[in-house]
Design an enzyme around this catalytic site. Structure first.
Site, mmCIF file in Angstrom:
data_model
loop_
_atom_site.group_PDB
_atom_site.id
_atom_site.type_symbol
_atom_site.label_atom_id
_atom_site.label_comp_id
_atom_site.label_asym_id
_atom_site.label_seq_id
_atom_site.Cartn_x
_atom_site.Cartn_y
_atom_site.Cartn_z
ATOM 1 N N ASP A 214 51.923 38.528 47.569
ATOM 2 C CA ASP A 214 53.013 39.449 48.001
ATOM 3 C C ASP A 214 53.856 39.429 47.501
ATOM 4 O O ASP A 214 54.142 39.344 45.886
ATOM 5 C CB ASP A 214 53.678 37.974 48.060
ATOM 6 C CG ASP A 214 54.593 38.242 48.992
ATOM 7 O OD1 ASP A 214 54.790 39.220 50.178
ATOM 8 O OD2 ASP A 214 56.143 37.726 49.259
ATOM 9 N N GLU A 266 37.103 32.959 36.201
ATOM 10 C CA GLU A 266 36.890 32.057 35.694
ATOM 11 C C GLU A 266 35.784 31.296 36.923
ATOM 12 O O GLU A 266 35.352 30.326 36.846
ATOM 13 C CB GLU A 266 38.207 31.130 34.903
ATOM 14 C CG GLU A 266 38.311 31.408 33.953
ATOM 15 C CD GLU A 266 39.146 29.991 32.966
ATOM 16 O OE1 GLU A 266 39.114 29.149 33.734
ATOM 17 O OE2 GLU A 266 40.204 30.839 32.696
#
Ligand code: NOJ
Length: 534
Positions: A214, A266
């Site tokens: 957002d 990751e």
């Protein structure tokens, strides 16, 4: 880091999102399982079969975190928990697992620019003394003028009124680019980044496939918080942008995106898409550089008028903005902040025909497409009476801007009368029109000419037909008021007639048309688009 249910999702498809069709679920309005009139996570879970049938690849779930719901969840008081209105963490886990079983990826909103004023950090800041660590997580400043009675600068809130609110007792002011109940975080404070990292890992660990970020052009603020050069008015659609506007697109925002990307990297096959509203293509491009966002929401197509020049310019800008970056362009014509396409393009039968045509334009373009729930049913915006309006824009604008409620009406599922299977109660959070019986999922499912059938056919073709390979767009000669482009590679041609008269078709075999083609004379009627295989 592999998830137990990965087998349903082609685990080796690292970049699954490059061509995916995302479906935005505005949870409040999608499906209500517990009968309180507000949609919830269990309601979404109950409709996964529908979403699979529709043929989308991934969901974007709007905020379901703990929130006082002043901005319907974009005011988050605990980003690592589910608001009881929507369910709980167990329901969320079940939803993710079931979605994966249905072959649907799940992406969720992330709201890093601000929190709710009920967040424990802000509660602590309000009672703490100025200058202390509690206030340093937000943007507190002394006021200007005698006794600090004037806001620290002239910034306005996107929702209307000043962007500053003063604490009671002649205290300091705090910044909120949206509602006063949404204080902006201070991204200069390392605690803020550390907390976002916790939030990212929390949801990644629960199996989400990515995030929609957002206000991804917000967060960082320029040093010294300089005045705006001019007052920008209330911006109901949140689309206004201005390169000279110091509230957004500060350089420091890119460090934040690099931090987020590092975390995501990751975990295999995850994606981040940012809500980006910046001045121009060059500013946009900076968000999708290597090491930043995988994808950026480009709102050009959504902002385009229904005319060939405007649509073509939108497509060209969107392509230029990602040229040379690792990101594909993204395409959307609708979301929960904007008047629905049917209404935007003129309303009634004409608006519907145009919205259907634009859906084919959108879905023909190479790169991810974002659909907004209900557009596949051809829902229009709804004019609501004053007393039911809930969007903070209505109040903040001094009742001059009606806000975004009209595009957030609950979805009609079953024929009959309101609430059309959305909920067990007729008291839905926003009232549903009495004349939607013909627009329900049930009414449209078996009707080959319905908008739902058009979307289903389009998504099926897009997924399976070889014409949809090829990532480059080539423009095709087209009569005035029309446009046509070809996807180089697979040979898909998409032609749009936005002129007032029928036109001929480009050569090729018709795969799908957004409305009936004419059997005699020029076959492509006005307000219609067609897909052909060269
Ligand atoms: C953008 C969201 O799409 C909108 O609904 C929200 O009000 C603002 N950001 C503030 O979070």
């Amino acid at each position: 880091m592999r998830r137990a249910d990965d087998r349903h999702l082609a685990p080796d498809d690292e970049a699954w999102w490059r061509n995916a069709v995302f479906y935005q679920v505005y949870i409040r309005s999608f499906a209500d399982a517990n009968g309180d009139g507000v949609g919830d996570l269990e309601g979404v879970r109950g409709r996964l079969g529908y979403l699979e049938l529709l043929g989308v690849d991934a969901l974007w779930l709007t905020p379901f975190f703990r929130s006082p719901m002043v901005d319907h969840g974009y005011d988050v008081s605990d980003p690592r928990d589910v608001d009881p209105l929507f369910g709980d963490l167990e329901t969320f886990d079940r939803l993710v697992a079931d979605a994966h079983r249905h072959g649907l990826r799940v992406t969720i909103d992330l709201v890093p620019n601000h929190t709710s004023d009920r967040h424990e950090w802000f509660q602590a800041a309000v009672t703490a003394a100025p200058g202390g660590p509690e206030r340093a997580r937000y943007l507190f400043r002394d006021g200007r003028s005698f006794g600090g009675s004037q806001p620290p600068n002239n910034w306005t809130s996107v929702f209307g009124g000043p962007a500053w609110t003063r604490l009671p007792g002649a205290d300091q002011w705090y910044l909120h680019l949206f509602a006063p109940e949404q204080p902006d975080l201070n991204w200069e404070n390392p605690e803020v980044a550390a907390d976002l990292e916790r939030t990212l890992r929390f949801w990644l660990g629960r199996g989400v496939d990515g995030f929609r970020i957002d206000v991804a052009h917000g967060m960082a603020k320029p040093a010294g918080l300089p005045d705006m050069p001019h007052q920008v008015g209330v911006c109901p659609s949140l689309l206004e942008r201005d390169g000279a506007d110091p509230r957004f697109d500060a350089d420091g925002v890119h460090d934040i995106h690099r931090m987020i990307r590092k975390v995501l990297d990751e975990y295999p096959a995850r994606v981040a898409i940012g809500e980006i509203r910046v001045a121009d293509d060059a500013a946009f491009a900076r968000y999708v550089r290597p090491g930043e966002l995988h994808l950026g929401f480009n709102f050009r197509l959504l902002e385009a008028d229904f005319n060939a020049d405007s649509v073509r310019a939108a497509i060209e800008h969107s392509l230029v903005a990602v040229q040379g970056s690792p990101a594909p362009a993204t395409w959307t014509i609708s979301n929960h902040d904007t008047v629905r396409p049917v209404t935007r393009y003129g309303g009634g039968e004409v608006g519907l025909a145009r919205a259907r045509a634009m859906a084919l334009v959108q879905l023909a373009l190479p790169g991810p497409a974002y659909l907004y729930n209900g557009d596949e049913l051809g829902l229009p915006n709804v004019e609501l009476p004053d007393w039911v309006l809930q969007d903070p824009v209505w109040k903040r604008s001094g009742h001059t801007e009606r806000g975004r409620d009209g595009c957030r009406i609950p979805l009609p599922w079953e024929s009959g009368t309101s609430p059309y299977g959305f909920s067990a109660t007729p008291g839905t959070w926003l009232p549903m029109p009495g004349d939607w019986a013909g627009r329900t999922v049930e009414a449209q499912l078996e009707d080959p000419s319905s908008t739902l059938s058009l979307y289903r056919q389009a998504l099926e073709l897009r997924q399976r037909h070889t014409a949809f390979t090829g990532t480059e767009v080539e423009w095709y000669g087209a009569p005035p008021g029309c446009l046509a482009f070809r996807r180089r590679g697979g040979g898909l041609v998409c032609a749009l007639n936005a002129s007032g008269a029928p036109v001929s078709l480009p050569a090729g075999q018709v795969l799908l048309a957004s409305g009936p083609l004419r059997p005699i004379g020029d076959p492509l009627p006005p307000d219609t688009a067609v897909w052909l295989k060269e």
